[in-house]
Scaffold this active site. Structure first.
Site, short mmCIF file in Angstrom:
data_model
loop_
_atom_site.label_atom_id
_atom_site.label_comp_id
_atom_site.label_asym_id
_atom_site.label_seq_id
_atom_site.Cartn_x
_atom_site.Cartn_y
_atom_site.Cartn_z
N GLU A 1 0.86 -1.16 0.11
CA GLU A 1 -0.04 -0.19 0.02
C GLU A 1 0.83 1.38 -0.08
OE1 GLU A 1 -2.92 0.37 3.13
OE2 GLU A 1 -3.71 -1.55 2.89
N GLU B 1 -13.95 5.38 -0.31
CA GLU B 1 -14.64 4.25 0.53
C GLU B 1 -15.47 5.23 1.81
OE1 GLU B 1 -12.67 0.52 1.14
OE2 GLU B 1 -10.81 1.59 0.44
N LYS C 1 -15.21 4.20 5.77
CA LYS C 1 -14.08 4.30 6.41
C LYS C 1 -14.37 5.36 7.33
CE LYS C 1 -10.06 2.69 5.18
NZ LYS C 1 -9.10 2.40 4.43
N GLU D 1 -9.26 9.40 5.46
CA GLU D 1 -9.43 7.75 5.17
C GLU D 1 -10.62 7.41 4.12
OE1 GLU D 1 -7.51 5.23 6.35
OE2 GLU D 1 -6.35 6.71 7.66
#
Length: 339
Positions: free
Chosen positions: A261, A313, A316, A321
């Site tokens: 990541e 997303e 999250k 985030e």
């Protein structure tokens, strides 16, 4: 957004990357497929987006059956994760590991699984002691099958490092060392890499007074950090070399790494997170991975790497985030990284 796209699309950097990607039939870079959103496209639609943009590798955090079905014969190389909550069961016996392989790997013969990531950022922590036996059990369970070449590994974050600056001082914390000692021996024996999650963004956002933005973004005009005979032009190289140094300190110089990541959010933390900054970091990260360059400490060791993440997303934690995605859930780009 349209005017923003036009401004970005005119950048010389965009043109250079486009030429690199066009010349590379199967780029070495990947993108992580997180699913913590209530408005995301179906796995089949998401994987079609990977294909449309010639993304060669996917990090899949759990064995989602719809995603695995859609990945069949796609040519996409997959890092398949186990759920962290499954680690105690996987560590309990080879039979439990075999049940997991039978359910989540063997039915998907057309999927190019390269690694199984046994746990994500659980070292150090309560589940850390489960990682090595789970890796061993899964290796035994998959042996002799058509997937016997799949390597077992685990993903760690910077919390495993007790020292990282300068890079040559890299060392694991005591807690991490206790968990990683056997894991590194396993990786050394099986010739598998350690997966590392490396985020210059978080380092810069936490200490902008002492960490230069151009150093974090790969845009520094010259060396920023000198460590003995080695010169560092970007923070990512320095962070990766700290892991190499830490593993060498534990007598495992032959264990490589894959950047599972890395990324930069486009919103959520004021001026630290803008589409332009995210575009600059992620595009330069992609260029480095596709070019096959190593680090100052290991210049001949090609780095594979994944951008986090494919989509924004919304389930999250609020803020940055939720904004690491290259795409909005409707499939439109947050910024024109592939233009």
């Amino acid at each position: 957004m349209a005017s923003l796209r036009r401004v970005f699309a005119t950048s010389i950097l965009a043109s250079v990357l486009s030429q690199v990607l066009t010349a590379t039939a199967q780029p070495a870079f990947g993108v992580c497929y997180g699913m913590l959103g209530d408005n995301l496209p179906t796995p089949a639609a998401a994987i079609q987006l990977y294909k449309n943009h010639n993304i060669g590798t996917m990090q899949l955090y759990d064995p989602n059956p719809e995603a695995l079905q859609a990945l069949g014969n796609s040519g996409i190389s997959v890092i398949l994760g186990t759920k962290n909550e499954d680690l105690p069961n996987l560590a309990s016996s080879v039979e439990a590991a075999k049940s997991w392989i039978d359910a989540h790997v063997l039915p998907y013969q057309g999927v190019n699984i390269k690694y199984i990531a046994v746990g994500d950022e659980v070292i150090p922590g309560e589940s850390a002691q489960c990682v090595l036996p789970a890796m061993q059990n899964l290796q035994s369970a998959i042996s002799g099958s058509s997937f016997s070449s799949v390597a077992m590994t685990t993903a760690v974050s910077g919390t495993v490092l007790g020292a990282s600056y300068p890079p040559s001082s890299g060392a694991f914390t005591g807690d991490a060392k206790r968990a990683l000692s056997g894991i590194l021996q396993f990786l050394s024996n099986t010739h598998a890499p350690l997966l590392i999650n490396v985020y210059p963004y978080f380092a810069y956002a936490a200490d902008p007074s002492n960490i230069r933005l151009d150093y974090a973004l790969f845009t520094a005009p010259g060396p920023v950090v000198r460590d003995g005979d080695l010169s560092y032009w970007n923070l990512l190289d320095a962070m990766v070399d700290a892991y190499y140094a830490a593993m060498e300190r534990e007598n495992f110089p032959n264990v490589g790494v894959v950047i599972s990541e890395s990324g930069w959010p486009s919103a959520g933390n004021g001026n630290f997170t803008t589409p332009q900054l995210a575009l600059t970091y992620n595009r330069n990260f992609m260029k480095k991975i596709v070019a096959g360059t190593g680090t100052p400490k290991r210049p001949d060791s090609h780095l594979d790497g994944n951008i986090f993440a494919m989509f924004n997303e919304d389930l999250k934690s609020a803020g940055e985030e939720q904004n690491f995605g290259l795409f909005y859930p409707d499939g439109t780009p947050v910024y024109p990284i592939f233009s």
